[in-house]
Design an enzyme around this catalytic site. Structure first.
Site, PDB file in Angstrom:
ATOM      1  CG  MET A 323      34.461   6.905 -12.475  1.00  0.00           C
ATOM      2  SD  MET A 323      34.367   8.512 -13.282  1.00  0.00           S
ATOM      3  CE  MET A 323      35.954   8.595 -14.098  1.00  0.00           C
ATOM      4  CG  ASP A 342      28.796  -3.874 -11.701  1.00  0.00           C
ATOM      5  OD1 ASP A 342      28.665  -4.331 -10.548  1.00  0.00           O
ATOM      6  OD2 ASP A 342      29.018  -2.664 -11.927  1.00  0.00           O
ATOM      7  CD  GLU A 401      39.710   5.004  -4.893  1.00  0.00           C
ATOM      8  OE1 GLU A 401      39.467   4.347  -5.923  1.00  0.00           O
ATOM      9  OE2 GLU A 401      40.637   5.817  -4.812  1.00  0.00           O
ATOM     10  CE  LYS A 406      40.059   1.137  -6.657  1.00  0.00           C
ATOM     11  NZ  LYS A 406      39.100   1.236  -7.732  1.00  0.00           N
ATOM     12  CG  HIS A 449      42.654   9.721 -12.222  1.00  0.00           C
ATOM     13  ND1 HIS A 449      43.001  10.965 -11.768  1.00  0.00           N
ATOM     14  CD2 HIS A 449      41.411   9.501 -11.739  1.00  0.00           C
ATOM     15  CE1 HIS A 449      42.015  11.467 -11.043  1.00  0.00           C
ATOM     16  NE2 HIS A 449      41.040  10.603 -11.017  1.00  0.00           N
TER      17      HIS A 449
HETATM   18  P1  NAI Z   1      30.413   3.665  -8.688  1.00  0.00           P
HETATM   19  O1  NAI Z   1      30.002   3.341  -7.302  1.00  0.00           O
HETATM   20  O2  NAI Z   1      29.522   4.502  -9.527  1.00  0.00           O
HETATM   21  O3  NAI Z   1      30.664   2.316  -9.494  1.00  0.00           O
HETATM   22  C1  NAI Z   1      31.351   1.233  -8.996  1.00  0.00           C
HETATM   23  C2  NAI Z   1      30.798   0.010  -9.682  1.00  0.00           C
HETATM   24  O4  NAI Z   1      31.629  -1.086  -9.369  1.00  0.00           O
HETATM   25  C3  NAI Z   1      29.379  -0.354  -9.235  1.00  0.00           C
HETATM   26  O5  NAI Z   1      28.557  -0.528 -10.363  1.00  0.00           O
HETATM   27  C4  NAI Z   1      29.580  -1.654  -8.481  1.00  0.00           C
HETATM   28  O6  NAI Z   1      28.475  -2.535  -8.607  1.00  0.00           O
HETATM   29  C5  NAI Z   1      30.799  -2.216  -9.170  1.00  0.00           C
HETATM   30  N1  NAI Z   1      31.482  -3.198  -8.363  1.00  0.00           N
HETATM   31  C6  NAI Z   1      31.731  -3.169  -7.043  1.00  0.00           C
HETATM   32  N2  NAI Z   1      32.387  -4.280  -6.680  1.00  0.00           N
HETATM   33  C7  NAI Z   1      32.556  -5.019  -7.793  1.00  0.00           C
HETATM   34  C8  NAI Z   1      33.153  -6.267  -8.060  1.00  0.00           C
HETATM   35  N3  NAI Z   1      33.699  -6.977  -7.076  1.00  0.00           N
HETATM   36  N4  NAI Z   1      33.131  -6.729  -9.304  1.00  0.00           N
HETATM   37  C9  NAI Z   1      32.592  -6.016 -10.291  1.00  0.00           C
HETATM   38  N5  NAI Z   1      32.012  -4.819 -10.106  1.00  0.00           N
HETATM   39  C10 NAI Z   1      31.991  -4.332  -8.868  1.00  0.00           C
HETATM   40  O7  NAI Z   1      31.862   4.313  -8.546  1.00  0.00           O
HETATM   41  P2  NAI Z   1      32.641   5.271  -9.568  1.00  0.00           P
HETATM   42  O8  NAI Z   1      32.385   6.663  -9.203  1.00  0.00           O
HETATM   43  O9  NAI Z   1      32.386   4.820 -10.943  1.00  0.00           O
HETATM   44  O10 NAI Z   1      34.150   4.982  -9.166  1.00  0.00           O
HETATM   45  C11 NAI Z   1      34.814   3.823  -9.561  1.00  0.00           C
HETATM   46  C12 NAI Z   1      36.312   4.031  -9.401  1.00  0.00           C
HETATM   47  O11 NAI Z   1      36.730   5.144 -10.137  1.00  0.00           O
HETATM   48  C13 NAI Z   1      36.755   4.307  -7.978  1.00  0.00           C
HETATM   49  O12 NAI Z   1      38.005   3.729  -7.767  1.00  0.00           O
HETATM   50  C14 NAI Z   1      36.862   5.820  -7.930  1.00  0.00           C
HETATM   51  O13 NAI Z   1      37.764   6.266  -6.957  1.00  0.00           O
HETATM   52  C15 NAI Z   1      37.393   6.087  -9.305  1.00  0.00           C
HETATM   53  N6  NAI Z   1      37.148   7.419  -9.836  1.00  0.00           N
HETATM   54  C16 NAI Z   1      35.965   8.056  -9.634  1.00  0.00           C
HETATM   55  C17 NAI Z   1      35.747   9.321 -10.162  1.00  0.00           C
HETATM   56  C18 NAI Z   1      34.430  10.008  -9.964  1.00  0.00           C
HETATM   57  O14 NAI Z   1      34.343  11.200 -10.301  1.00  0.00           O
HETATM   58  N7  NAI Z   1      33.410   9.347  -9.470  1.00  0.00           N
HETATM   59  C19 NAI Z   1      36.789  10.001 -10.950  1.00  0.00           C
HETATM   60  C20 NAI Z   1      37.968   9.207 -11.169  1.00  0.00           C
HETATM   61  C21 NAI Z   1      38.132   7.978 -10.604  1.00  0.00           C
END
Ligand code: NAI
Length: 709
Positions: A323, A342, A401, A406, A449
């Site tokens: 995302m 990141d 998530e 967060k 969102h």
């Molecule tokens: P993802 O797992 O692909 O990406 C998360 C990223 O956050 C990773 O690159 C990780 O290294 C990074 N990260 C983790 N902890 C961190 C920190 N302390 N500091 C900086 N970076 C950090 O997950 P995704 O799918 O992108 O989801 C992210 C958010 O978006 C979640 O809250 C999810 O619920 C929400 N979301 C996801 C959707 C989807 O279709 N995957 C749709 C809408 C919202």
């Protein structure tokens, strides 16, 4: 009326009719403008001094289309037919008057705005990267009704015209030229000169289809190529629309019948079909949601109006995963600088690489210059240092998530950004008010969102928390508009609006699977009802693993208040014991062989014994659709949705809810509130209280009210 068109006649006898509707940003074909065009055209046709005519626009665009208010205002079949046939006759008069007409397409020319150019003898467009040309009527449940289904196939051939008509494709000028929709492209300042040159040098006043010996390019309906087009074409149409779109069938029929006769008869055929189509409930619902409500959402009509508009020069994105990378990409594309953070530089770089590969594809397809690509990429700064957020007007977090993570990134970011900056969470499930507890400035904290894939999904759900200020809401809306997406504003409750209602669709599919309903029946019923995929396939795409994570998180959050949802056990079985977590893993409810198409997992039957009596397809459809309707009605009752237009736009743009219905609340209106409530009560008796209609719906049914009455 004289204000709408000005006529200038030069010494060489060339008349220029320039359209400029007062008080409107765009020219449209309305009652008044059509009368003005008729008067002006008839005057120059009758004027012996005039040898040729130019049709031009003084606005930024040529003509945006027909005035849909006018169309919807027409009552009764006779009135529609007469009005539309009057336009057809006027256009026919223009093309057969004996004087050459040229259309100077200086920008957008869509729908009726392009159809009038088809009645001209020559079409020149100005070079304009944002201009679009085409007949998008099908996208709002309509069909071209000012000659489009007759002239376009006669101009470019039946086979190339059909997809343009049926899919409502809008082409860039270069593509329009290549496809034969226009005759030439020139620079904006040369447009009139080019038109005059054509009138002087060529000036042919006879349309190809009015010439002796005219043949339809590529062959007519009864030629072998016609059979090759219509036989598979009809099958394809059925496959894509499953009988849900009367306008698509009407377009096909109009071309098929009209192209076997003269243009004059063909135009009458088209008008007949148009008259039927415009009066269908599908057209009315689609126009309401996909045109009017979308337009209002994009104009930010629900934005707190007293807050001055915000500009965004720089934003921060936390988390460069699926995302975050997407959000950084669309922001950079809109000219905004992005600090993409990141846990380490490598992870952040990976996020930026996503953008690079999307842009590379565009360059390869000649949709973008490499310099433009470079400048977009330059705007994304991949980093792991929060100090790089300095100067950001907005920060969007898209980390895992997980509440604790967060909260941690919220604190770090807030320490680095200005007091006025907005902090937004892209959480898909966690209530915003709760997340905002970690914030030092909950007034600036909001939910934004996005949907995956971010570069293609047009919707953003905006969720103000209990303490979010009007300024933060207004600025968040300004940002969504700045990146070219459509916002809806919803209340802060678990799953917000889209995730909550969308989940009822997939869950109902799982519940039926557990009951022993044939999985193929479940999947087909979903598609026949108009959903883009069956609920099992959709679960695979979303990921059963993610569904499992949401169940666990919800259980942890609600403790003893947790109520098991339909299909909980199916999710646990697939995500846990079976390890079949979905499409990404190559296995879920379907198998995804490397070679060949996906297929339902043959062992499904081993885990869910097939019930000896299978339900009727109508019942399966009703369960899959009504459950979404009833849950949305609950959202309205709980103020998660405060405007039915948000629910309708959000449901179509967010999860592809059957577009022909006009959206999930329009669907209830289409069924009829009374019938809907009665059917839900019956479903609740047979399948559980999740179908029980809320008081709001019962009251509406008792009063005979719908969401739009
Ligand atoms: P993802 O797992 O692909 O990406 C998360 C990223 O956050 C990773 O690159 C990780 O290294 C990074 N990260 C983790 N902890 C961190 C920190 N302390 N500091 C900086 N970076 C950090 O997950 P995704 O799918 O992108 O989801 C992210 C958010 O978006 C979640 O809250 C999810 O619920 C929400 N979301 C996801 C959707 C989807 O279709 N995957 C749709 C809408 C919202």
């Amino acid at each position: 009326m004289t204000d709408i068109i000005t006529t200038e006649i030069d010494t060489g006898g060339i008349a220029t009719l320039t359209m400029d509707m007062p008080g409107r940003s765009m020219n449209v074909l309305s009652e008044d403008s059509i009368a003005a065009i008729a008067n002006a055209a008839r005057a120059v046709i009758a004027d012996d001094k005039v040898k040729g005519v130019i049709l031009a626009s003084a606005k930024r665009d040529f003509i945006a289309g027909a005035d849909l208010d006018m169309l919807l205002g027409l009552e009764g079949a006779e009135e529609v037919f007469e009005k539309m046939y009057e336009i057809q006759s006027l256009f026919r008069e223009i093309e057969t008057c004996g004087k050459p007409f040229v259309a100077c397409i200086n920008g957008m020319a869509l729908g009726g705005g392009y159809e009038i150019t088809l009645a001209c003898h020559h079409r020149i467009a100005a070079q304009d990267a944002r201009a679009q040309i085409g007949l998008p009527e099908a996208l709002v449940g309509l069909m071209p009704g000012a000659g489009g289904t007759q002239r376009l196939p006669r101009l470019i051939g039946i086979r190339p015209a059909l997809p343009l008509l049926l899919e409502g494709r809008k082409l860039r000028v270069e593509d329009a030229l290549a496809a034969g929709l226009i005759d030439a492209i020139t620079s904006k300042d040369q447009l009139l000169a080019e038109a005059k040159r054509w009138l002087t040098d060529v000036g042919d006043p006879v349309q190809p289809w009015d010439k002796k010996g005219y043949k339809i390019p590529g062959g007519g309906v009864q030629a072998p190529s016609g059979y090759e087009t219509f036989v598979p074409g009809n099958a394809m149409l059925r496959d894509r629309t499953l009988g849900n779109y009367p306008n698509a069938l009407a377009i096909m029929s109009s071309v098929y019948e009209g192209l076997q006769t003269t243009i004059d008869v063909g135009l009458r055929v088209e008008t007949r079909y148009f008259t039927q189509v415009v009066r269908t409930p599908q057209a009315k619902a689609m126009i309401r949601t996909l045109f009017f409500s979308m337009q209002e959402a994009n104009k930010l009509t629900r934005r707190p109006s007293e807050v001055p508009k915000a500009e965004f020069k720089k934003i921060g994105v936390l988390g460069a995963g699926l995302m975050g990378a997407g959000i950084a990409h669309v922001s950079a594309l809109a000219g905004i600088e992005v600090a993409l953070i990141d846990v380490d530089r490598e992870a952040a770089e990976k996020g930026k690489a996503v953008s690079a590969s999307i842009l590379e594809r565009m360059v390869k397809r000649k949709r973008m210059d490499s310099e433009v690509r470079d400048s977009i990429l330059e705007r994304i700064n991949p980093t792991n240092e929060y100090k790089d957020l300095t100067g950001a007007d907005l920060v969007i977090e898209a980390v895992f998530e997980d509440r604790a993570i967060k909260a941690d990134v919220t604190n770090k970011a807030e320490a680095a950004i200005g007091k006025e900056a907005i902090f937004a969470s892209n959480t898909s499930t966690l209530p915003i008010t709760g997340l905002a507890e970690a914030s030092a400035r909950p007034g600036n904290f909001i939910g934004l969102h996005f949907f995956s894939p971010v570069d293609r999904m047009p919707l953003v759900e905006i969720i103000p928390g209990a303490k979010t200020s009007d300024t933060a809401l207004a600025h968040a809306m300004d940002f969504v508009k700045a990146i070219g997406k459509t916002p809806i504003v919803v209340g802060d409750a678990r799953g917000f609006f889209t995730s909550r209602v969308f989940a009822t669709y997939t869950r109902e599919g799982l519940a039926m699977l557990a009951e022993g309903v044939n999985p193929a029946l479940i999947e087909n019923a979903g598609r026949i009802a108009g959903m883009p995929m069956g609920p099992l396939e959709l679960s695979d795409v979303v990921s059963i693993g993610l569904m499992d994570h949401v169940v666990k998180q919800t259980k942890a959050d609600l403790g003893k208040d947790y109520r098991a949802g339909p299909g909980d056990e199916v999710i646990a079985l697939f995500a846990g014991t079976l390890g079949r977590t979905g499409k990404k893993a190559g296995k879920g409810f379907y198998d995804y062989p490397a070679e060949g198409p996906k297929r339902l997992w043959p062992d499904l039957g081993k885990h869910f014994a097939r019930a000896s009596e299978q339900p009727d397809v109508e019942l399966v459809k009703r369960r899959l659709m009504h459950i979404q309707g009833v849950e949305t009605a609950r959202c309205v009752e709980e103020n998660v949705v405060t405007d039915p237009r948000d629910a309708d736009v959000g449901s179509i743009l967010g999860w592809g809810f059957a577009p022909f219905t006009g959206g999930v609340l329009s669907y209830i209106d289409m069924v009829g509130t009374k019938v809907f409530v009665a059917e839900c009560e019956a479903l609740a008796k047979d399948f559980g209280p999740r179908f029980a209609p809320p008081t709001l719906l019962r009251d509406m049914a008792a009063k005979g009210k719908g969401f739009y009455q």
